[in-house]
Design an enzyme around this catalytic site. Structure first.
Site, PDB file in Angstrom:
ATOM      1  N   CYS A 115       0.777  -1.455  -0.080  1.00 56.80           N
ATOM      2  CA  CYS A 115      -0.027   0.056   0.042  1.00 56.80           C
ATOM      3  C   CYS A 115       0.895   1.428  -0.095  1.00 56.80           C
ATOM      4  O   CYS A 115       0.589   2.200  -0.062  1.00 56.80           O
ATOM      5  CB  CYS A 115      -0.930   0.118   1.050  1.00 56.80           C
ATOM      6  SG  CYS A 115      -2.289  -1.238   1.228  1.00 56.80           S
ATOM      7  N   HIS A 255      -3.873   7.332   1.588  1.00 60.21           N
ATOM      8  CA  HIS A 255      -4.003   6.258   1.427  1.00 60.21           C
ATOM      9  C   HIS A 255      -5.519   5.588   1.474  1.00 60.21           C
ATOM     10  O   HIS A 255      -5.996   5.870   2.932  1.00 60.21           O
ATOM     11  CB  HIS A 255      -3.121   4.994   1.693  1.00 60.21           C
ATOM     12  CG  HIS A 255      -3.500   3.673   1.643  1.00 60.21           C
ATOM     13  ND1 HIS A 255      -4.117   3.159   0.384  1.00 60.21           N
ATOM     14  CD2 HIS A 255      -3.600   2.547   2.160  1.00 60.21           C
ATOM     15  CE1 HIS A 255      -4.314   1.999   0.553  1.00 60.21           C
ATOM     16  NE2 HIS A 255      -4.112   1.646   1.540  1.00 60.21           N
ATOM     17  N   ASN A 285     -10.478   0.434  -2.235  1.00 67.82           N
ATOM     18  CA  ASN A 285      -8.830   0.289  -1.842  1.00 67.82           C
ATOM     19  C   ASN A 285      -8.218  -0.661  -2.913  1.00 67.82           C
ATOM     20  O   ASN A 285      -8.527  -1.835  -2.990  1.00 67.82           O
ATOM     21  CB  ASN A 285      -8.959  -0.452  -0.552  1.00 67.82           C
ATOM     22  CG  ASN A 285      -7.384  -0.588   0.072  1.00 67.82           C
ATOM     23  OD1 ASN A 285      -6.480  -0.402  -0.597  1.00 67.82           O
ATOM     24  ND2 ASN A 285      -7.154  -1.085   1.415  1.00 67.82           N
TER      25      ASN A 285
END
Length: 328
Positions: A115, A255, A285
């Site tokens: 991520c 994020h 996501n």
């Protein structure tokens, strides 16, 4: 002109055609209507279909960023691809991406940072531009739908497929570009989010359970608390390093892991919630791709103005993460 910094010169993003709403997933797991959105902030996400490839999705985003920057292909000296789902374990996908984009004079390499991969790639790209005075294309892309364990609710409700891209170009203004960055890791949380099989420690073998090659999240609550702490801590440090107060941030671009997660970070930093760039509702996501996708979508909605100050932060598998301050 002597290169003193880099600047974000172009933005791009891409998603697969198939859009999946929460109702489809909630029905599969027997969840009540609205359960996913209340806990994650996600309403829809995009998943790849048969024939879609990671390099193809990345190329679409990269092409948009290059066109947005108005930069000749011959000016790109390096292509960095942040991904956890390359087309193959070997070779890296970045050379194919560069070829698809006609970047025949560009070096190309994959970066596996989960991520936080885009933040790491962005920081490395900034250093390259400063050292060599040549432009870099940074693409973050993932097809996570092919790594979702359909029996595990925690990951199935979150993850999506997408690509985001930026072009970093040389700049002579010290007050623009990446002003500060703080990258950290904590291997004590190495197995909180992982895909057990496929690497050299557990290679494919006859009889290996299929779930060994799918994503698993061991403890969602611990992931949440540790990610919030990491993003808050690194954001505070980059603000201090840059000599910028939280109130001076024009846009907060976290994020997009979980809306509750980045809302807590925003509150911890005392940043006006209205400054948060939110794409999780529509795109879910997509790991490393969420920040560059958010930058591109935000730029489409309201073009970045010269001098805008952005705070970027991410945390994810590894555990790895960080934050950065960028002035447009």
């Amino acid at each position: 002109m002597r290169t003193r910094s880099s600047r974000l010169a172009g933005f791009g993003h891409a998603v697969p055609a198939r859009c999946v709403d929460n109702a489809e997933i909630e029905a599969r797991f027997g969840l009540e209507v609205g359960w996913i959105e209340r806990r994650t902030g996600i309403r829809t996400r995009h998943w790849a279909e048969e024939g879609d490839t990671l390099s193809g999705l990345a190329a679409e985003a990269g092409r948009m960023a290059l066109d947005n920057a108005g930069i000749a292909r011959s000016e790109i000296a390096l292509t960095l691809l942040a991904t956890s789902t390359p087309d193959h374990l070997l070779p890296p996908s970045a050379p194919l991406l560069a070829h698809r984009l006609g970047l025949e004079r560009s070096g190309a390499i994959d970066l596996a940072g989960a991520c936080s991969g885009f933040l790491y790639a962005l920081t490395l790209a900034d250093g390259f531009v400063r050292a060599h005075g040549r432009a870099v294309l940074v693409v973050a892309a993932n097809i996570l739908s092919r790594r979702i364990n359909p029996a595990e609710r925690a990951s199935a409700v979150l993850f999506a497929d997408a690509a985001g891209a930026v072009v970093l170009a040389p700049c002579g203004d010290r007050q623009r570009g990446l002003l500060s960055a703080d990258l950290v890791s904590d291997g004590s949380g190495y197995d909180l989010i992982h895909i057990p099989g496929g690497g050299s420690s557990r290679p494919f073998a006859s009889g290996t359970p299929a779930e060994d090659f799918l994503m698993t999240m061991r403890d969602g609550r611990e992931v949440f608390s540790r990610a919030v702490a990491l993003m808050t801590r690194t954001s505070e440090r980059v603000l201090q390093q840059a000599g910028i107060a939280a109130a001076e941030i024009d846009r907060f671009v976290p994020h997009q892991a979980n809306a509750r997660m980045f809302d807590v970070v925003c509150s911890n930093l005392a940043i006006d919630p209205g400054k948060t760039v939110r794409t999780i509702e529509t795109f879910g996501n997509s790991s490393a791709a969420t920040i560059p996708l958010s930058l591109s979508v935000a730029n489409q909605r309201k073009t970045f103005a010269d001098g805008e100050t952005l705070l970027l932060t991410a945390a994810g598998a590894g555990l790895a993460g960080g934050a950065g301050i960028i002035v447009i």
